[in-house]
Write a protein that holds these residues in place. Structure first.
Motif, PDB file in Angstrom:
ATOM      1  N   PHE A  72      47.046  32.280  54.307  1.00  0.00           N
ATOM      2  CA  PHE A  72      46.799  33.210  55.406  1.00  0.00           C
ATOM      3  C   PHE A  72      46.131  32.555  56.617  1.00  0.00           C
ATOM      4  N   GLY A  73      45.749  31.297  56.489  1.00  0.00           N
ATOM      5  CA  GLY A  73      45.053  30.633  57.577  1.00  0.00           C
ATOM      6  C   GLY A  73      43.564  30.920  57.608  1.00  0.00           C
ATOM      7  N   GLY A  74      43.085  31.743  56.714  1.00  0.00           N
ATOM      8  CA  GLY A  74      41.670  32.089  56.632  1.00  0.00           C
ATOM      9  C   GLY A  74      41.439  33.068  55.503  1.00  0.00           C
ATOM     10  N   ILE A  75      40.171  33.344  55.230  1.00  0.00           N
ATOM     11  CA  ILE A  75      39.781  34.227  54.129  1.00  0.00           C
ATOM     12  C   ILE A  75      39.210  35.537  54.651  1.00  0.00           C
ATOM     13  N   ASP A  76      38.630  35.492  55.839  1.00  0.00           N
ATOM     14  CA  ASP A  76      38.016  36.674  56.443  1.00  0.00           C
ATOM     15  C   ASP A  76      39.068  37.700  56.859  1.00  0.00           C
ATOM     16  N   GLY A  77      38.622  38.967  56.912  1.00  0.00           N
ATOM     17  CA  GLY A  77      39.428  40.027  57.517  1.00  0.00           C
ATOM     18  C   GLY A  77      40.593  40.534  56.696  1.00  0.00           C
ATOM     19  N   LEU A  78      40.722  40.102  55.455  1.00  0.00           N
ATOM     20  CA  LEU A  78      41.822  40.525  54.596  1.00  0.00           C
ATOM     21  C   LEU A  78      41.358  41.621  53.642  1.00  0.00           C
ATOM     22  N   VAL A  79      42.331  42.414  53.171  1.00  0.00           N
ATOM     23  CA  VAL A  79      42.051  43.431  52.163  1.00  0.00           C
ATOM     24  C   VAL A  79      42.482  42.875  50.803  1.00  0.00           C
ATOM     25  N   TYR A  80      41.555  42.863  49.863  1.00  0.00           N
ATOM     26  CA  TYR A  80      41.788  42.281  48.545  1.00  0.00           C
ATOM     27  C   TYR A  80      41.795  43.360  47.477  1.00  0.00           C
ATOM     28  N   GLY A  81      42.669  43.179  46.502  1.00  0.00           N
ATOM     29  CA  GLY A  81      42.617  43.975  45.287  1.00  0.00           C
ATOM     30  C   GLY A  81      42.464  43.034  44.109  1.00  0.00           C
ATOM     31  N   VAL A  82      41.474  43.290  43.257  1.00  0.00           N
ATOM     32  CA  VAL A  82      41.281  42.480  42.049  1.00  0.00           C
ATOM     33  C   VAL A  82      41.561  43.394  40.864  1.00  0.00           C
ATOM     34  N   LEU A  83      42.586  43.052  40.103  1.00  0.00           N
ATOM     35  CA  LEU A  83      43.161  43.946  39.097  1.00  0.00           C
ATOM     36  C   LEU A  83      42.993  43.391  37.693  1.00  0.00           C
ATOM     37  N   GLY A  84      42.530  44.235  36.778  1.00  0.00           N
ATOM     38  CA  GLY A  84      42.544  43.845  35.375  1.00  0.00           C
ATOM     39  C   GLY A  84      41.196  43.914  34.709  1.00  0.00           C
ATOM     40  N   ASP A  85      40.870  42.850  33.971  1.00  0.00           N
ATOM     41  CA  ASP A  85      39.634  42.803  33.205  1.00  0.00           C
ATOM     42  C   ASP A  85      38.511  42.310  34.108  1.00  0.00           C
ATOM     43  N   GLY A  99      49.561  49.479  48.897  1.00  0.00           N
ATOM     44  CA  GLY A  99      50.083  49.374  50.257  1.00  0.00           C
ATOM     45  C   GLY A  99      49.091  48.853  51.277  1.00  0.00           C
ATOM     46  N   GLU A 100      47.810  48.854  50.942  1.00  0.00           N
ATOM     47  CA  GLU A 100      46.782  48.357  51.859  1.00  0.00           C
ATOM     48  C   GLU A 100      46.479  46.879  51.686  1.00  0.00           C
ATOM     49  N   LEU A 101      46.918  46.296  50.590  1.00  0.00           N
ATOM     50  CA  LEU A 101      46.438  44.969  50.202  1.00  0.00           C
ATOM     51  C   LEU A 101      47.163  43.831  50.904  1.00  0.00           C
ATOM     52  N   ASP A 102      46.388  42.806  51.239  1.00  0.00           N
ATOM     53  CA  ASP A 102      46.947  41.520  51.664  1.00  0.00           C
ATOM     54  C   ASP A 102      47.034  40.557  50.484  1.00  0.00           C
ATOM     55  N   VAL A 103      46.040  40.641  49.592  1.00  0.00           N
ATOM     56  CA  VAL A 103      45.975  39.776  48.411  1.00  0.00           C
ATOM     57  C   VAL A 103      45.764  40.652  47.182  1.00  0.00           C
ATOM     58  N   LEU A 104      46.593  40.450  46.177  1.00  0.00           N
ATOM     59  CA  LEU A 104      46.408  41.107  44.883  1.00  0.00           C
ATOM     60  C   LEU A 104      46.115  40.017  43.865  1.00  0.00           C
ATOM     61  N   TYR A 105      44.892  40.029  43.329  1.00  0.00           N
ATOM     62  CA  TYR A 105      44.456  39.036  42.350  1.00  0.00           C
ATOM     63  C   TYR A 105      44.527  39.694  40.972  1.00  0.00           C
ATOM     64  N   VAL A 106      45.453  39.241  40.152  1.00  0.00           N
ATOM     65  CA  VAL A 106      45.722  39.862  38.854  1.00  0.00           C
ATOM     66  C   VAL A 106      45.118  39.002  37.744  1.00  0.00           C
ATOM     67  N   THR A 107      44.509  39.648  36.755  1.00  0.00           N
ATOM     68  CA  THR A 107      44.025  38.924  35.581  1.00  0.00           C
ATOM     69  C   THR A 107      44.511  39.632  34.321  1.00  0.00           C
ATOM     70  N   ARG A 108      44.655  38.857  33.267  1.00  0.00           N
ATOM     71  CA  ARG A 108      45.061  39.452  31.997  1.00  0.00           C
ATOM     72  C   ARG A 108      43.870  40.112  31.326  1.00  0.00           C
ATOM     73  N   ILE A 109      44.163  41.039  30.441  1.00  0.00           N
ATOM     74  CA  ILE A 109      43.123  41.607  29.580  1.00  0.00           C
ATOM     75  C   ILE A 109      42.961  40.650  28.401  1.00  0.00           C
ATOM     76  N   GLN A 110      41.780  40.048  28.294  1.00  0.00           N
ATOM     77  CA  GLN A 110      41.562  38.942  27.372  1.00  0.00           C
ATOM     78  C   GLN A 110      41.060  39.446  26.021  1.00  0.00           C
ATOM     79  N   LYS A 111      41.956  39.511  25.083  1.00  0.00           N
ATOM     80  CA  LYS A 111      41.620  40.016  23.754  1.00  0.00           C
ATOM     81  C   LYS A 111      40.455  39.251  23.139  1.00  0.00           C
ATOM     82  N   GLU A 112      40.421  37.926  23.388  1.00  0.00           N
ATOM     83  CA  GLU A 112      39.399  37.090  22.755  1.00  0.00           C
ATOM     84  C   GLU A 112      37.989  37.367  23.258  1.00  0.00           C
ATOM     85  N   ARG A 113      37.865  38.082  24.382  1.00  0.00           N
ATOM     86  CA  ARG A 113      36.538  38.352  24.947  1.00  0.00           C
ATOM     87  C   ARG A 113      35.922  39.649  24.407  1.00  0.00           C
ATOM     88  N   PHE A 114      36.725  40.482  23.757  1.00  0.00           N
ATOM     89  CA  PHE A 114      36.232  41.782  23.327  1.00  0.00           C
ATOM     90  C   PHE A 114      35.426  41.662  22.033  1.00  0.00           C
TER      91      PHE A 114
END
Length: 314
Positions: free
Chosen positions: A153-166, A224-239
């Motif tokens: 994106f040329g930078g980190i500021d000013g973006l809308v982020y979604g962090v999804l998962g665990d 629809g608002e997101l510039d970045v969607l950061y997806v993570t798995r649900i980590q069975k080993e952490r439960f």
């Protein structure tokens, strides 16, 4: 920051660093990436030894550190899994760290228990780099994640982020969110099942940094608002309780159809990998997919980090 400002520095949490620190790291990583693309290997660490102490299994993190070290001319020693070392025979962690401290110039450590990297740094005289411990800290993953966003994106500021998962047990997600607090995102959506909500200390950090954030259950409501969607798995080993895992298993799935229906054309999807089924394979060939770029960035970012910590000119 010049190399001497990094020399001998432990890397325990992304919050140990300032925005300016990370920008200097990113500049060094850009130079490393350019040299790699030109086929020129900057053997800045000739004669150095990097210890890879991986008490937990790892693929990308371990191999990218090993590749980074070798491309810089360093040698590596180490192990993966407690069964490979004297810990299995009853040796305590401090003695293992002291042994590695005598053999190597820097120790890269990964462990299931939070606080292990900090403890190792207190024991060792050589710098210690946290390659992931417990549920909260994975600073070098956050570094390469933020570098990837900057590159895309040329930078980190000013973006809308979604962090999804665990967001409760996932240290990559937590470190990424903490890393964002060093910048100025427009907004951060924390998207998870109620059982996997972000831990209080991470939310407190967002609030202290003055970052707007919102916790939501459904990706479709904010995609629809997101510039970045950061997806993570649900980590069975952490439960700690397998029944809790069964309640949230398969809670979300990012597909090409979902993205084409709801997402901005410029959305980029990140994932620290490995994935299970949370991102469908049909996303891989779309313009949304940036997770393989992200994975490849692990080598130049960790090359830059090793060089700076060991005081080499980048």
């Amino acid at each position: 920051m010049p190399a001497q400002g990094w020399r001998g520095r432990d890397v325990i949490s992304i919050l140990d660093f300032t925005r300016e620190d990370l920008c200097s790291l990113f500049e060094a990583a850009e130079r490393m990436k350019r040299l790699l693309s030109e086929g020129r290997l900057p053997r800045l660490l000739e004669g150095k030894i990097v210890a890879l102490a991986f008490f937990e299994p790892s693929t990308r993190t371990r191999l990218s550190f090993e590749a980074a070290a070798k491309r810089l001319g360093a040698e590596t020693i180490g192990f993966t899994g407690e069964e490979a070392v004297s810990v299995a025979k009853g040796e305590n962690l401090a003695d293992t760290v002291r042994m590695l401290d005598g053999y190597a110039d820097v120790i890269v450590i990964r462990h299931r228990y939070e606080g292990t990297a900090l403890y190792a740094a207190e024991v060792a005289e050589k710098p210690v780099i946290n390659a992931g411990d417990g549920k909260q800290h994975h600073p070098t993953q956050a570094m390469l994640d933020l570098f990837t966003v900057k590159e895309l994106f040329g930078g980190i500021d000013g973006l809308v982020y979604g962090v999804l998962g665990d967001l409760r047990f996932g240290r990559a997600a937590s470190s990424f969110i903490l890393g964002l607090t060093l910048f100025k995102p427009e907004k951060v959506y924390l998207i998870s099942p109620p059982l996997l909500r972000t831990r209080p200390e991470v939310r407190v950090r967002l609030e202290e940094a003055g970052i707007r954030y919102e916790e939501v259950d459904r990706l479709e409501d904010v995609l629809g608002e997101l510039d970045v969607l950061y997806v993570t798995r649900i980590q069975k080993e952490r439960f700690p309780d397998p029944r809790e895992y069964e309640k949230v298993r398969g809670s979300y799935r990012v597909t090409r159809e979902l993205l084409e229906k709801h997402a901005k054309p410029g959305l980029r999807v990140l994932h620290p990998l490995p994935r299970v089924d949370e991102i469908a394979f049909d996303v891989d060939e779309t313009s949304y997919a940036a997770y393989f770029i992200q994975a490849r960035n692990g080598v130049p970012v960790r090359m830059a980090l090793l060089s700076l910590v060991l005081g080499a000119e980048v």
